[in-house]
Design an enzyme around this catalytic site. Structure first.
Site, PDB file in Angstrom:
ATOM      1  N   SER A 208       0.858  -1.185   0.000  1.00 34.25           N
ATOM      2  CA  SER A 208       0.000   0.000   0.000  1.00 34.25           C
ATOM      3  C   SER A 208       0.893   1.235   0.000  1.00 34.25           C
ATOM      4  CB  SER A 208      -0.968  -0.026   1.176  1.00 34.25           C
ATOM      5  OG  SER A 208      -0.269  -0.027   2.387  1.00 34.25           O
ATOM      6  N   LEU A 209       0.458   2.219  -0.784  1.00 36.38           N
ATOM      7  CA  LEU A 209       1.295   3.398  -1.025  1.00 36.38           C
ATOM      8  C   LEU A 209       0.566   4.670  -0.597  1.00 36.38           C
ATOM      9  CD1 LEU A 209       2.238   2.356  -4.695  1.00 36.38           C
ATOM     10  CD2 LEU A 209       3.734   2.134  -2.694  1.00 36.38           C
ATOM     11  N   GLY A 210      -0.278   4.576   0.436  1.00 28.50           N
ATOM     12  CA  GLY A 210      -1.010   5.755   0.905  1.00 28.50           C
ATOM     13  C   GLY A 210      -1.857   6.345  -0.208  1.00 28.50           C
TER      14      GLY A 210
ATOM     15  N   GLY B  80      -1.976   5.003  -3.793  1.00 27.23           N
ATOM     16  CA  GLY B  80      -2.657   3.766  -4.195  1.00 27.23           C
ATOM     17  C   GLY B  80      -1.968   2.516  -3.702  1.00 27.23           C
TER      18      GLY B  80
ATOM     19  N   GLY C 288      -5.290   0.720   5.682  1.00 24.83           N
ATOM     20  CA  GLY C 288      -4.593  -0.515   5.287  1.00 24.83           C
ATOM     21  C   GLY C 288      -5.435  -1.749   5.606  1.00 24.83           C
ATOM     22  N   ASP C 289      -6.147  -1.704   6.719  1.00 25.71           N
ATOM     23  CA  ASP C 289      -6.985  -2.847   7.105  1.00 25.71           C
ATOM     24  C   ASP C 289      -8.180  -2.964   6.161  1.00 25.71           C
ATOM     25  OD1 ASP C 289      -5.238  -2.887   9.256  1.00 25.71           O
ATOM     26  OD2 ASP C 289      -6.562  -1.629  10.460  1.00 25.71           O
TER      27      ASP C 289
HETATM   28  N1  LIG Z   1      -5.459  10.055   0.992  1.00 18.87           N
HETATM   29  C1  LIG Z   1      -5.911   8.924   0.448  1.00 18.87           C
HETATM   30  N2  LIG Z   1      -6.786   8.959  -0.585  1.00 18.87           N
HETATM   31  C2  LIG Z   1      -7.263   7.839  -1.150  1.00 18.87           C
HETATM   32  N3  LIG Z   1      -6.897   6.595  -0.761  1.00 18.87           N
HETATM   33  C3  LIG Z   1      -6.032   6.499   0.257  1.00 18.87           C
HETATM   34  C4  LIG Z   1      -5.484   7.638   0.909  1.00 18.87           C
HETATM   35  N4  LIG Z   1      -4.655   7.218   1.893  1.00 18.87           N
HETATM   36  C5  LIG Z   1      -4.679   5.867   1.845  1.00 18.87           C
HETATM   37  N5  LIG Z   1      -5.492   5.442   0.867  1.00 18.87           N
HETATM   38  C6  LIG Z   1      -5.781   4.061   0.476  1.00 18.87           C
HETATM   39  O1  LIG Z   1      -5.596   3.237   1.608  1.00 18.87           O
HETATM   40  C7  LIG Z   1      -4.617   2.238   1.324  1.00 18.87           C
HETATM   41  C8  LIG Z   1      -3.846   1.933   2.575  1.00 18.87           C
HETATM   42  O2  LIG Z   1      -3.198   3.089   3.014  1.00 18.87           O
HETATM   43  P1  LIG Z   1      -1.737   3.090   3.635  1.00 18.87           P
HETATM   44  O3  LIG Z   1      -0.735   2.762   2.619  1.00 18.87           O
HETATM   45  O4  LIG Z   1      -1.592   4.385   4.377  1.00 18.87           O
HETATM   46  O5  LIG Z   1      -1.855   1.818   4.617  1.00 18.87           O
HETATM   47  P2  LIG Z   1      -1.253   1.526   6.022  1.00 18.87           P
HETATM   48  O6  LIG Z   1      -0.059   2.386   6.285  1.00 18.87           O
HETATM   49  O7  LIG Z   1      -1.106   0.071   6.130  1.00 18.87           O
HETATM   50  O8  LIG Z   1      -2.470   2.011   6.929  1.00 18.87           O
HETATM   51  P3  LIG Z   1      -2.868   1.679   8.438  1.00 18.87           P
HETATM   52  O9  LIG Z   1      -1.720   0.948   9.086  1.00 18.87           O
HETATM   53  O10 LIG Z   1      -3.149   3.035   9.053  1.00 18.87           O
HETATM   54  O11 LIG Z   1      -4.109   0.864   8.337  1.00 18.87           O
HETATM   55  C9  LIG Z   1      -3.770   2.816   0.192  1.00 18.87           C
HETATM   56  O12 LIG Z   1      -3.175   1.777  -0.556  1.00 18.87           O
HETATM   57  C10 LIG Z   1      -4.804   3.608  -0.606  1.00 18.87           C
HETATM   58  O13 LIG Z   1      -5.473   2.755  -1.516  1.00 18.87           O
HETATM   59  O1  LIG Z   2       0.216  -1.506  17.009  1.00 20.54           O
HETATM   60  P1  LIG Z   2      -0.302  -2.289  15.806  1.00 20.54           P
HETATM   61  O2  LIG Z   2      -0.940  -3.570  16.246  1.00 20.54           O
HETATM   62  O3  LIG Z   2       0.669  -2.442  14.715  1.00 20.54           O
HETATM   63  O4  LIG Z   2      -1.458  -1.408  15.158  1.00 20.54           O
HETATM   64  C1  LIG Z   2      -2.622  -1.127  15.888  1.00 20.54           C
HETATM   65  C2  LIG Z   2      -3.454  -0.122  15.118  1.00 20.54           C
HETATM   66  O5  LIG Z   2      -2.744   1.101  14.899  1.00 20.54           O
HETATM   67  O6  LIG Z   2      -3.776  -0.676  13.849  1.00 20.54           O
HETATM   68  C3  LIG Z   2      -5.072  -0.265  13.449  1.00 20.54           C
HETATM   69  C4  LIG Z   2      -4.984   0.535  12.186  1.00 20.54           C
HETATM   70  O7  LIG Z   2      -4.375  -0.222  11.190  1.00 20.54           O
HETATM   71  C5  LIG Z   2      -5.650   0.503  14.618  1.00 20.54           C
HETATM   72  O8  LIG Z   2      -7.001   0.161  14.802  1.00 20.54           O
HETATM   73  C6  LIG Z   2      -4.789   0.134  15.789  1.00 20.54           C
HETATM   74  O9  LIG Z   2      -4.730   1.112  16.794  1.00 20.54           O
END
Ligand SMILES: Nc1ncnc2c1ncn2[C@@H]1O[C@H](COP(=O)(O)OP(=O)(O)OP(=O)(O)O)[C@@H](O)[C@H]1O
Ligand SMILES: O=P(O)(O)OC[C@@]1(O)O[C@H](CO)[C@@H](O)[C@@H]1O
Length: 319
Positions: A223-225, A228, A254-255
């Site tokens: 995932s790239l924020g 995409g 991400g979830d």
């Molecule tokens: N500003 C945004 N606009 C549209 N889509 C977004 C945006 N930010 C994140 N996303 C979508 O959400 C997906 C997951 O985001 P991200 O890469 O930040 O995941 P993550 O760091 O694993 O998130 P988290 O740990 O907070 O659940 C991205 O691949 C993208 O599709």
């Molecule tokens: O500390 P971890 O287990 O890596 O992440 C926990 C967490 O940040 O992940 C979810 C978002 O992805 C939140 O609901 C939760 O607080």
């Protein structure tokens, strides 16, 4: 045909989510509360799957002293609860979104898992894991769970249920990858930490994904924020670009993506279609304070706005 999924969250959390125009470090900051949710990665994934009509079981550990919010969520959503209750409190994580859309996560520590509780969990989870089509393991390790023991458990789990979806960070990511799960979804930063070097171009990210595939992981989704996501598998690589959305909170984006990936794979959709769906599910999540799909037509409309293309390794720029 009914499909069964379990999500395992070893270290869940209550997420206290708020908005602040700008954080001032070292000062008293006034925060507008936008939500307090029973959460943690696998629980967020389960919410998304349940909204999409999938039968979900959840497991992991929960603290005995503040169980109620989780019990209420599971009964409201009709999720089967196989959590192990341990002494102490499930942690509270604070998530602050600023005007700029930057999110600061303050992830606290909670209960500690004793060796006896870990052994009971391992025996229990291995007794039922073979009944599931897919098992999602996500999030950090609570105090008391050793990364080597986690790695051994993951390998045993994979022998019983070959379709393990894994999403974690830092030492838990490294330990879990040793068990060669079927699909992993690191974000770019997590992949850089695993690779031990910066991955400035998308081509670098694809190369690191292939290095993971060489360790026996069939699918790598990065995932790239807001840029995409990339899907790299034996049949090719695809990149998805979400439309621009008004950000309420990126917590759990991400979830939401993992939930969309699991749903697409369960429905035997192509990788390309699944990536479109997962990108749309996560774009919906960033436009609200919590994950979940309240409205299927909105999901279909969002899917139509996601761009998915095969990734051409000659593309060298991130734009
Ligand atoms: N500003 C945004 N606009 C549209 N889509 C977004 C945006 N930010 C994140 N996303 C979508 O959400 C997906 C997951 O985001 P991200 O890469 O930040 O995941 P993550 O760091 O694993 O998130 P988290 O740990 O907070 O659940 C991205 O691949 C993208 O599709
Ligand atoms: O500390 P971890 O287990 O890596 O992440 C926990 C967490 O940040 O992940 C979810 C978002 O992805 C939140 O609901 C939760 O607080």
């Amino acid at each position: 045909m009914s499909r069964r999924v379990a999500t395992i969250t070893l270290n869940p959390a209550y997420d206290l989510v708020g908005f602040i125009p700008e954080i001032e470090s070292g000062e008293v900051n006034r925060v507008r509360t936008t939500g307090l949710h029973a959460a943690g990665k696998g629980i967020n994934v389960a919410r998304v799957l349940k909204d999409l009509g999938i039968d979900v079981t959840v497991s992991g550990f929960l603290g005995k002293e503040n169980l109620q919010g989780f019990q209420q969520l599971f009964s409201e959503l009709g999720i089967t609860n196989r959590f192990h209750v341990v002494p102490g409190r499930t942690r509270i994580n604070v998530k602050l979104t600023e005007q700029s859309s930057a999110v600061t996560d303050l992830n606290f520590s909670g209960f500690e898992v004793s060796p006896e509780e870990w052994t009971r969990f391992v025996e229990d989870s291995l007794s039922w894991s073979g009944q599931f089509d897919m098992i999602c393991v996500s999030g950090s390790l609570p105090a008391g769970v050793n990364p080597d023991a986690f790695s051994r458990w993951m390998a045993a789990l994979r022998d019983l249920c070959p379709c393990i979806i894994f999403d974690s960070s830092r030492e838990a990511l490294v330990a879990g990858l040793l068990a060669a799960p079927w699909l992993v979804k690191p974000n770019r930063r997590e992949l850089e930490i695993w690779a031990g070097r910066p991955l400035p171009e998308i081509g670098d990210v694809v190369m690191a994904a292939h290095a993971l595939r060489q360790q026996g992981i069939a699918h790598v989704v990065i995932s790239l924020g807001e840029q995409g996501a990339l899907w790299v598998s034996g049949s090719g690589a695809w990149i998805a670009r979400p439309p621009s959305v008004d950000v309420v909170s990126t917590v759990g984006a991400g979830d939401a993506m993992v939930g969309g990936i699991i749903y697409g794979l369960l429905m035997r959709e192509s990788n390309q279609h699944t990536l479109r769906l997962a990108t749309a599910v996560s774009a919906l999540a960033v436009g609200q304070s919590n994950v979940g799909i309240s409205d299927r037509p909105r999901l279909a409309a969002m899917m139509a706005r996601v761009e998915v293309n095969p990734f051409d390794s000659r593309q060298e720029s991130d734009s």
